[in-house]
Design a protein around this motif. Sequence first.
Motif, PDB file in Angstrom:
ATOM      1  N   GLN A  39       0.849  -1.270   0.047  1.00  0.00           N
ATOM      2  CA  GLN A  39      -0.079   0.034   0.014  1.00  0.00           C
ATOM      3  C   GLN A  39       0.943   1.111   0.043  1.00  0.00           C
ATOM      4  O   GLN A  39       0.444   2.465  -0.063  1.00  0.00           O
ATOM      5  N   ILE A  40       2.108   1.097   0.174  1.00  0.00           N
ATOM      6  CA  ILE A  40       2.945   2.371   0.129  1.00  0.00           C
ATOM      7  C   ILE A  40       3.801   2.635  -1.210  1.00  0.00           C
ATOM      8  O   ILE A  40       3.887   1.827  -1.926  1.00  0.00           O
ATOM      9  N   ASP A  41       3.916   3.864  -1.422  1.00  0.00           N
ATOM     10  CA  ASP A  41       4.373   4.223  -2.601  1.00  0.00           C
ATOM     11  C   ASP A  41       5.836   4.944  -2.481  1.00  0.00           C
ATOM     12  O   ASP A  41       6.170   5.710  -3.091  1.00  0.00           O
ATOM     13  N   VAL A  42       6.632   4.200  -1.621  1.00  0.00           N
ATOM     14  CA  VAL A  42       7.932   5.002  -1.100  1.00  0.00           C
ATOM     15  C   VAL A  42       9.007   3.660  -1.140  1.00  0.00           C
ATOM     16  O   VAL A  42       8.572   2.618  -0.693  1.00  0.00           O
ATOM     17  N   LEU A  43      10.279   4.065  -1.572  1.00  0.00           N
ATOM     18  CA  LEU A  43      11.282   3.110  -1.409  1.00  0.00           C
ATOM     19  C   LEU A  43      12.157   3.734  -0.345  1.00  0.00           C
ATOM     20  O   LEU A  43      12.550   4.893  -0.357  1.00  0.00           O
ATOM     21  N   LYS A  69      19.439  10.942 -13.984  1.00  0.00           N
ATOM     22  CA  LYS A  69      18.695  11.401 -13.149  1.00  0.00           C
ATOM     23  C   LYS A  69      19.020  11.423 -11.503  1.00  0.00           C
ATOM     24  O   LYS A  69      19.462  10.159 -11.131  1.00  0.00           O
ATOM     25  N   ILE A  70      18.759  12.294 -10.771  1.00  0.00           N
ATOM     26  CA  ILE A  70      19.077  12.526  -9.242  1.00  0.00           C
ATOM     27  C   ILE A  70      17.720  12.870  -8.815  1.00  0.00           C
ATOM     28  O   ILE A  70      16.714  13.722  -8.990  1.00  0.00           O
ATOM     29  N   TYR A  71      17.250  11.763  -7.884  1.00  0.00           N
ATOM     30  CA  TYR A  71      16.158  12.111  -7.142  1.00  0.00           C
ATOM     31  C   TYR A  71      16.292  12.325  -5.699  1.00  0.00           C
ATOM     32  O   TYR A  71      17.155  11.850  -4.781  1.00  0.00           O
ATOM     33  N   GLN A  72      15.688  13.417  -5.272  1.00  0.00           N
ATOM     34  CA  GLN A  72      15.688  13.996  -3.712  1.00  0.00           C
ATOM     35  C   GLN A  72      14.470  13.076  -3.101  1.00  0.00           C
ATOM     36  O   GLN A  72      13.524  12.633  -3.624  1.00  0.00           O
ATOM     37  N   ASP A 102      13.040   8.382   2.013  1.00  0.00           N
ATOM     38  CA  ASP A 102      12.181   7.932   1.470  1.00  0.00           C
ATOM     39  C   ASP A 102      11.868   8.520   0.132  1.00  0.00           C
ATOM     40  O   ASP A 102      11.873   9.737  -0.022  1.00  0.00           O
ATOM     41  N   PHE A 103      11.967   7.659  -0.919  1.00  0.00           N
ATOM     42  CA  PHE A 103      12.074   7.946  -2.277  1.00  0.00           C
ATOM     43  C   PHE A 103      10.563   7.530  -2.878  1.00  0.00           C
ATOM     44  O   PHE A 103      10.076   6.396  -2.780  1.00  0.00           O
ATOM     45  N   ASP A 104      10.014   8.444  -3.936  1.00  0.00           N
ATOM     46  CA  ASP A 104       8.918   8.109  -4.775  1.00  0.00           C
ATOM     47  C   ASP A 104       9.181   6.764  -5.660  1.00  0.00           C
ATOM     48  O   ASP A 104      10.173   6.875  -6.581  1.00  0.00           O
ATOM     49  N   ILE A 105       8.666   5.749  -5.263  1.00  0.00           N
ATOM     50  CA  ILE A 105       8.719   4.386  -5.921  1.00  0.00           C
ATOM     51  C   ILE A 105       8.359   4.597  -7.331  1.00  0.00           C
ATOM     52  O   ILE A 105       8.878   3.917  -8.083  1.00  0.00           O
ATOM     53  N   ASN A 106       7.552   5.489  -7.763  1.00  0.00           N
ATOM     54  CA  ASN A 106       6.843   5.645  -9.113  1.00  0.00           C
ATOM     55  C   ASN A 106       7.910   6.157 -10.092  1.00  0.00           C
ATOM     56  O   ASN A 106       7.539   6.145 -11.222  1.00  0.00           O
ATOM     57  N   LYS A 107       8.887   6.960  -9.498  1.00  0.00           N
ATOM     58  CA  LYS A 107      10.022   7.660 -10.401  1.00  0.00           C
ATOM     59  C   LYS A 107      11.122   6.741 -10.839  1.00  0.00           C
ATOM     60  O   LYS A 107      11.888   6.662 -11.591  1.00  0.00           O
ATOM     61  N   ILE A 108      11.504   5.511  -9.792  1.00  0.00           N
ATOM     62  CA  ILE A 108      12.358   4.708 -10.044  1.00  0.00           C
ATOM     63  C   ILE A 108      12.240   3.726 -11.122  1.00  0.00           C
ATOM     64  O   ILE A 108      11.192   2.871 -11.109  1.00  0.00           O
ATOM     65  N   ASP A 109      13.153   3.400 -11.921  1.00  0.00           N
ATOM     66  CA  ASP A 109      13.302   2.357 -12.955  1.00  0.00           C
ATOM     67  C   ASP A 109      13.861   1.062 -12.449  1.00  0.00           C
ATOM     68  O   ASP A 109      15.070   1.041 -12.255  1.00  0.00           O
ATOM     69  N   PHE A 110      13.264   0.009 -11.720  1.00  0.00           N
ATOM     70  CA  PHE A 110      13.830  -0.856 -11.066  1.00  0.00           C
ATOM     71  C   PHE A 110      14.635  -1.938 -11.884  1.00  0.00           C
ATOM     72  O   PHE A 110      15.252  -2.875 -11.441  1.00  0.00           O
TER      73      PHE A 110
END
Length: 137
Positions: A39-43, A69-72, A102-110
């Motif tokens: 249920q969470i959207d963070v890594l 890309k650099i994610y804050q 905590d990072f936005d999981i939707n922006k990361i390419d796994f």
Amino acid sequence: MTTLVTPYSLIASEAYFAADEYKEFTLADAKDITKMFAQIDVLSFRVIAFGDDIDFANSLNIVLKQGSKIYQPLEIVGLNESADHTSSWPDSPAYKKLLIADFDINKIDFSKPAELIYLYTGKEFSVTYKVDFSKIK
């Protein structure tokens, strides 16, 4: 030191702490953790940072770099709180602090590797950790 927080790692640590306190950790408890993660959207990454001033964590940053890309982080839990003494206090390193980035999981390419970069007072003092998402349990 840094670790990626996954359902597997959280189940293992919760089971350990329950056993350490002679409490029961059940399959239902493990399933609740798995359900929570769905249920969470963070890594989240746990970072144990060390410094010589009680407020050293105030000047830290943690970023995730993937390609160009650099994610804050969405949030760094524990950043503006006082640190704890280490066993070497008052000698260096005198303080330690557990931080959770905590990072936005939707922006990361796994499907691609990444780097977690711990920055202390800017780029001149940084540590880079390689992140291989294919090894996540």
